[in-house]
Design a protein around this motif. Structure first.
Motif, PDB file in Angstrom:
ATOM      1  N   THR A   1       8.218  -1.702   1.604  1.00  0.00           N
ATOM      2  CA  THR A   1       7.849  -2.364   0.348  1.00  0.00           C
ATOM      3  C   THR A   1       8.457  -3.755   0.231  1.00  0.00           C
ATOM      4  O   THR A   1       7.747  -4.743  -0.001  1.00  0.00           O
ATOM      5  N   GLU A   2       9.779  -3.858   0.369  1.00  0.00           N
ATOM      6  CA  GLU A   2      10.431  -5.151   0.184  1.00  0.00           C
ATOM      7  C   GLU A   2       9.969  -6.159   1.219  1.00  0.00           C
ATOM      8  O   GLU A   2       9.742  -7.337   0.912  1.00  0.00           O
TER       9      GLU A   2
ATOM     10  N   THR B   1       1.515   5.345 -11.637  1.00  0.00           N
ATOM     11  CA  THR B   1       2.269   4.166 -12.030  1.00  0.00           C
ATOM     12  C   THR B   1       3.649   4.220 -11.405  1.00  0.00           C
ATOM     13  O   THR B   1       4.257   5.284 -11.341  1.00  0.00           O
ATOM     14  N   ALA B   2       4.105   3.087 -10.930  1.00  0.00           N
ATOM     15  CA  ALA B   2       5.490   3.044 -10.472  1.00  0.00           C
ATOM     16  C   ALA B   2       6.375   3.352 -11.672  1.00  0.00           C
ATOM     17  O   ALA B   2       6.092   2.921 -12.794  1.00  0.00           O
TER      18      ALA B   2
ATOM     19  N   THR C   1       0.846  -1.191   0.000  1.00  0.00           N
ATOM     20  CA  THR C   1       0.000   0.000   0.000  1.00  0.00           C
ATOM     21  C   THR C   1       0.883   1.242   0.000  1.00  0.00           C
ATOM     22  O   THR C   1       2.102   1.160   0.205  1.00  0.00           O
ATOM     23  N   LEU C   2       0.257   2.400  -0.190  1.00  0.00           N
ATOM     24  CA  LEU C   2       1.016   3.649  -0.169  1.00  0.00           C
ATOM     25  C   LEU C   2       1.649   3.862   1.207  1.00  0.00           C
ATOM     26  O   LEU C   2       2.815   4.267   1.304  1.00  0.00           O
TER      27      LEU C   2
ATOM     28  N   GLU D   1       1.971  -5.709  -8.021  1.00  0.00           N
ATOM     29  CA  GLU D   1       0.983  -4.652  -8.235  1.00  0.00           C
ATOM     30  C   GLU D   1       0.982  -3.728  -7.025  1.00  0.00           C
ATOM     31  O   GLU D   1       0.336  -4.009  -6.020  1.00  0.00           O
ATOM     32  N   PRO D   2       1.738  -2.641  -7.096  1.00  0.00           N
ATOM     33  CA  PRO D   2       1.690  -1.673  -6.001  1.00  0.00           C
ATOM     34  C   PRO D   2       0.259  -1.170  -5.829  1.00  0.00           C
ATOM     35  O   PRO D   2      -0.328  -0.635  -6.770  1.00  0.00           O
ATOM     36  N   VAL D   3      -0.306  -1.379  -4.660  1.00  0.00           N
ATOM     37  CA  VAL D   3      -1.718  -1.065  -4.437  1.00  0.00           C
ATOM     38  C   VAL D   3      -2.017   0.398  -4.746  1.00  0.00           C
ATOM     39  O   VAL D   3      -3.083   0.737  -5.265  1.00  0.00           O
ATOM     40  N   TRP D   4      -1.049   1.259  -4.460  1.00  0.00           N
ATOM     41  CA  TRP D   4      -1.255   2.691  -4.686  1.00  0.00           C
ATOM     42  C   TRP D   4      -1.299   3.065  -6.163  1.00  0.00           C
ATOM     43  O   TRP D   4      -1.659   4.200  -6.509  1.00  0.00           O
TER      44      TRP D   4
END
Length: 254
Positions: A145-146, A182-183, A136-137, A172-175
């Protein structure tokens, strides 16, 4: 992606969208586009469960597009009203099944253990699970994240062991899901490299496991994301509902 690995995979996730008529238009439109400009990657459409029978018919007699489901039960059979088993999906020619999508984790309370069990059921039925992981953000801003993606993937590796080379992983980064954010290619690659290393520690054939990016990939940013060394395809949301956009992403794959 090494020479031994699978081709890139572009998988559309329609989510809870499209009507029966709209589904047919999407499928036939993509098939027509691929007939005119064949893909060099693998292509799948993960459709709402009520349309699987119809999609199986529309996809029959061709190999350009495979059918996918958006979920699968963690149970083989039994008193689980509303659930759809892996064997049921197999009866409709399903090749892929998404498991652990962030929306399932968020809205249905799916734990890492449930996701691992779903992947196991899919594998037992000869269906390739597309295992979703992502932060999540708040987790990203806290520098976790990792840690988050490693934990989510570790549960699947633990339960599925030597079968791990038969899965697909989607970061899939939730944010970045459905937000238009987009990342960056560099951000996405960094996480994909972490996942690749984790898989390499679990299997000598980790390079054969496709790692997809799933976070607002679209026609304009697909090429730059797909050019990253550890990004082997995309799990496409909104853009998979637009034939020209989806075909443009497929064309960007290698």
């Amino acid at each position: 992606m090494s020479e031994m690995s699978k081709k890139q995979l572009i998988a559309g996730n329609w989510k809870m969208n499209a009507s029966l008529a709209g589904s047919e238009a999407l499928v036939r439109g993509v098939l027509e586009g691929l007939a005119a400009a064949p893909a060099v990657c693998d292509v799948a459409m993960c459709v709402p469960a009520p349309y699987l029978a119809a999609v199986q018919g529309w996809l029959s007699g061709q190999t350009a597009v495979q059918a996918g489901a958006q979920d699968v039960s963690q149970h083989a059979s039994g008193a689980y009203t509303g659930e759809v088993s892996a064997d049921m999906l197999r009866d409709f020619g399903v090749r892929y099944a998404i498991v652990g999508h962030s929306e399932r984790r968020q809205y249905h309370g799916e734990t890492d253990e449930v996701v691992a069990a779903k992947a196991q059921r899919a594998l037992a039925a000869g269906i390739t699970p597309i295992v979703c992981v992502g932060e999540t953000l708040a987790e990203r801003e806290a520098g976790h994240t990792e840690e988050v993606v490693r934990r989510q993937l570790a549960a699947v590796v633990h339960v599925n062991g030597h079968c791990i080379t038969e899965i697909v992983v989607a970061y899939e980064p939730v944010w970045a899901i459905g937000t238009g954010k987009t990342a960056s290619p560099e951000q996405a690659q960094q996480v994909h490299a972490v996942l690749r290393a984790q898989l390499a520690a679990a299997s000598v054939h980790a390079d054969r496991i496709p790692l997809l990016y799933g976070g607002s990939m679209n026609a304009s940013n697909a090429a730059s994301l797909l050019a990253q060394p550890d990004i082997d395809g995309g799990l496409i949301g909104g853009a998979s509902l637009k034939v020209p956009d989806f075909l443009a992403i497929v064309a960007a794959a290698r």
